[in-house]
Design an enzyme around this catalytic site. Structure first.
Site, PDB file in Angstrom:
ATOM      1  N   CYS A   1       8.699   9.100  -3.536  1.00  0.00           N
ATOM      2  CA  CYS A   1       7.753   9.837  -4.352  1.00  0.00           C
ATOM      3  C   CYS A   1       8.473  10.280  -5.616  1.00  0.00           C
ATOM      4  O   CYS A   1       9.547  10.872  -5.538  1.00  0.00           O
ATOM      5  CB  CYS A   1       7.254  11.051  -3.575  1.00  0.00           C
TER       6      CYS A   1
ATOM      7  N   ARG B   1       0.849  -1.196   0.000  1.00  0.00           N
ATOM      8  CA  ARG B   1       0.000   0.000   0.000  1.00  0.00           C
ATOM      9  C   ARG B   1       0.895   1.259   0.000  1.00  0.00           C
ATOM     10  O   ARG B   1       0.952   2.003  -0.970  1.00  0.00           O
ATOM     11  CB  ARG B   1      -0.954  -0.025   1.215  1.00  0.00           C
TER      12      ARG B   1
HETATM   13 ZN    ZN Z   1       3.871   5.666   5.610  1.00  0.00          ZN
END
Ligand code: ZN
Length: 311
Positions: free
Chosen positions: A244, A15
């Site tokens: 990211c 996730r």
């Molecule tokens: Zn995290």
């Protein structure tokens, strides 16, 4: 058969990691990852999140992933839920554990889930009430993250008093577990001792877990500090997957293999077989298109004569 464990390690890369990279894993590839890691002995995996697919297309198949993961014997299938609607969807999909998220930082809360801290606590209470009103969901665990507890990339410092107040109110609202999170990797070991001591004091019988990011290289140092205070549940991601694509230098969670190696070397049983864990890592890494994995254990291997905590 369930093994005896001193420490529970929980995979969140399926996730936290997958939502932060550009490669999109197929449902089959996610499930193979989950199967291999469960086979290595990881007892709990956050297999996806129930957010609008428009926001996170990588998580659009979470209901299918939950359904597939439920077939794995002995695995606790957890899913992240950002709100009441997400919780209803996760319950309908059959998730055995809901990981709700509250951001202690008001600024992060507004940016992340577009509501106040107060509204987030009320939402958790609604989710607990919904679970309790439906006998078919009676055995589902509702955990809550206490996010940005170590600092916030929008607001900067987050006062300890706010963290403790949020933890206390989540427990009052019915959370079955708290996961105190260093969402952006600002934390240090001294801060860990302080925060976990205070949170444990208000958590009572509710177990407290730790969720660290290794953004500034202090992930495992923070784990050892939390261990000293009595924390026995840790989130991690295989190969440290995460980061990211738009934030250079950002990185994922504590590396699962390094965490398991450290705990086992310290004599703490995780129930995880490192060799089988490496097979899961290999499968995961083979899916990546351009992203890299992290981790020192994968590079260096086992020390000569190493035996795990179970002997
Ligand atoms: Zn995290």
């Amino acid at each position: 058969m369930r093994q005896r464990r001193d420490v529970e390690v929980r995979e969140v890369g399926t996730r936290d990691g997958l939502q932060s990279i550009q490669t999109v894993f197929s449902t089959a590839a996610k499930l193979e990852w989950i199967r291999l890691e469960a086979a290595a002995g990881v007892p709990e995996i956050e297999v996806g999140s129930f957010v609008p697919p428009k926001l996170l297309p990588q998580m659009a198949d979470s209901a299918e992933v939950v359904a597939g993961a439920l077939a794995i014997d002995g695995l606790t299938v957890a899913a992240l839920v950002p709100n009441f609607r997400g919780a209803q969807n996760a319950l309908a999909a059959g998730a055995r554990k809901l990981n709700y998220v509250l951001s202690v930082s008001e600024a992060h809360s507004q940016a992340n889930v577009r509501r106040s801290v107060q509204e987030s606590i009320e939402d958790l209470a609604r989710i607990v009430e919904f679970r309790d009103a439906h006998p078919e969901f009676a055995t589902v665990t509702i955990a809550s993250g206490v996010a940005t507890a170590f600092g916030c990339s929008i607001a900067g410092r987050v006062p300890l008093a706010d963290v403790v107040t949020a933890a206390r109110r989540l427990v009052e609202a019915g959370a079955d577990e708290l996961a105190v999170a260093d969402t952006v990797g600002y934390g240090n070991p001294a801060q860990c001792r302080e925060i976990f001591t205070e949170v444990l004091a208000v958590a009572g019988d509710v177990p407290v877990a730790a969720h660290f990011h290794d953004t500034r290289g202090l992930g495992l140092a923070n784990v050892t500090a939390a261990l000293e205070i009595g924390i026995r549940r840790f989130d991690a991601s295989l190969g440290g997957l995460g980061g990211c694509p738009y934030a250079p230098g950002a990185s994922g969670n504590v590396v699962m293999e390094d965490l398991v190696f450290m705990l086992e070397a310290m004599g703490l049983r995780t129930g995880v077989d490192l060799d089988r864990l490496m097979l899961a890592r290999e499968h995961m890494a083979n899916q990546l298109r351009g992203e890299t994995t992290r981790g020192a254990y994968a590079l260096a291997g086992k020390p000569k004569g190493f035996v795990g905590a179970a002997g």
